[in-house]
Design a protein around this motif. Structure first.
Motif, short mmCIF file in Angstrom:
data_model
loop_
_atom_site.label_atom_id
_atom_site.label_comp_id
_atom_site.label_asym_id
_atom_site.label_seq_id
_atom_site.Cartn_x
_atom_site.Cartn_y
_atom_site.Cartn_z
N ARG A 12 0.81 -1.36 -0.03
CA ARG A 12 -0.11 -0.03 -0.01
C ARG A 12 0.89 1.25 0.14
O ARG A 12 0.74 2.18 -0.81
N ARG A 13 1.91 1.31 0.84
CA ARG A 13 2.64 2.64 0.90
C ARG A 13 3.41 2.81 -0.42
O ARG A 13 3.49 3.77 -0.98
N ALA A 14 3.84 1.38 -0.97
CA ALA A 14 4.48 1.60 -2.34
C ALA A 14 3.67 2.12 -3.59
O ALA A 14 3.98 3.33 -4.11
N ALA A 15 2.37 1.68 -3.33
CA ALA A 15 1.26 2.23 -4.45
C ALA A 15 0.94 3.68 -4.17
O ALA A 15 0.80 4.30 -5.16
N GLU A 16 0.94 4.03 -3.08
CA GLU A 16 0.49 5.24 -2.44
C GLU A 16 1.47 6.46 -3.04
O GLU A 16 1.22 7.55 -3.11
N ALA A 19 3.35 8.88 -8.37
CA ALA A 19 2.94 10.21 -8.78
C ALA A 19 2.01 10.16 -10.23
O ALA A 19 2.14 9.38 -10.70
N ASP A 20 1.17 11.14 -10.15
CA ASP A 20 0.30 11.02 -11.33
C ASP A 20 1.14 11.47 -12.39
O ASP A 20 1.89 12.55 -12.27
N PRO A 21 1.04 10.88 -13.60
CA PRO A 21 2.00 11.51 -14.58
C PRO A 21 1.56 12.83 -15.20
O PRO A 21 2.20 13.45 -16.02
N GLU A 22 0.25 13.12 -15.12
CA GLU A 22 -0.11 14.44 -15.65
C GLU A 22 0.14 15.51 -14.71
O GLU A 22 -0.01 16.85 -14.94
N THR A 27 0.14 12.47 -5.76
CA THR A 27 0.16 11.02 -5.98
C THR A 27 -1.09 10.53 -6.41
O THR A 27 -2.26 11.08 -6.26
N LEU A 28 -1.16 9.23 -6.87
CA LEU A 28 -2.42 8.54 -7.22
C LEU A 28 -3.38 8.44 -6.09
O LEU A 28 -4.52 8.52 -6.24
N ALA A 29 -2.91 8.51 -4.77
CA ALA A 29 -3.74 8.35 -3.54
C ALA A 29 -4.25 9.78 -3.35
O ALA A 29 -5.46 9.87 -2.99
N ASP A 30 -3.62 10.91 -3.64
CA ASP A 30 -4.02 12.26 -3.47
C ASP A 30 -5.14 12.40 -4.43
O ASP A 30 -6.15 12.99 -3.88
N LEU A 31 -4.90 12.12 -5.84
CA LEU A 31 -5.81 12.18 -6.71
C LEU A 31 -7.33 11.45 -6.40
O LEU A 31 -8.33 11.90 -7.18
N ALA A 64 2.13 1.29 -15.46
CA ALA A 64 3.31 0.91 -15.65
C ALA A 64 4.04 1.44 -14.24
O ALA A 64 4.81 0.68 -13.91
N ASP A 65 3.78 2.63 -13.81
CA ASP A 65 4.44 3.15 -12.79
C ASP A 65 4.16 2.49 -11.48
O ASP A 65 5.11 2.24 -10.73
N VAL A 66 2.91 2.09 -11.16
CA VAL A 66 2.40 1.14 -10.04
C VAL A 66 3.03 -0.03 -10.10
O VAL A 66 3.88 -0.48 -8.91
N ALA A 67 3.20 -0.72 -11.10
CA ALA A 67 3.71 -2.11 -11.34
C ALA A 67 5.58 -1.78 -11.23
O ALA A 67 5.92 -2.71 -10.26
#
Length: 172
Positions: A12-16, A19-22, A27-31, A64-67
């Motif tokens: 979870r920490r790694a995924a959180e 960063a959002d590419p745009e 982060t994807l969590a922030d978004l 791709a970034d999450v993986a």
């Protein structure tokens, strides 16, 4: 000994942290597009993402970034799924995400339009009038220059007080 809870927290920490590419200040969590992280009994990690809108061109990069981030954290088997229901809403942007947007000169969205859980989508034929305060000077005297900005989920606006242009994350 590493427990299942430890593995889940590490995943979870790694995924959180991705960063959002745009909108790389988020982060994807922030978004709010990071919907869930699970670790199976076999140690495989499954991450669920919801795009900001159907057809979002950044989804391939997000997956791709999450993986990549999870593999770097030591997880060999990673699956990233797309979840479309319920659809993403700007209400899922965290307070920290909204603060980060404003700090970078991007006006955060207001509350998302009300949605019905079932049934037809309400159709508005006239333009929606909304005050979007300038993230630089705070003035409410702003105008939309273009419905689309650098990405389809942002509009380009200009402040009539300080004359600075700025982007606005659309209310979805």
């Amino acid at each position: 000994m590493v427990t299942a809870t430890d593995l889940l927290e590490r995943a979870r920490r790694a995924a959180e942290e991705v960063a959002d590419p745009e909108l790389p200040m988020l982060t994807l969590a922030d978004l709010g597009v990071l919907r869930g992280v699970e670790v199976g009994e076999d140690g495989a990690v499954t991450v669920a993402l919801t795009p900001t809108y159907t057809g979002c061109p950044a989804m391939a990069e997000m997956r791709a970034d999450v993986a990549r981030r999870l593999r770097a954290a030591g997880f060999a088997e990673v699956r990233v799924t797309t979840v479309l229901d319920p659809p993403w809403t700007t209400d899922w942007i965290t307070p920290e995400g909204r603060r980060k947007l404003a700090a970078c000169g991007i006006a955060p969205p207001g509350p998302a339009p009300a949605r019905r859980p079932q049934g037809p989508v309400p159709l508005t034929l006239s333009p929606t009038r909304r005050t979007v305060p300038c993230p630089r000077c705070g003035s409410a005297d702003t105008e939309e220059i273009s419905r689309f900005s650098a990405t389809a989920c942002k509009a380009l606006r200009r402040c009539r007080s300080c004359l600075e242009p700025f982007e606005h994350v659309k209310d979805i």
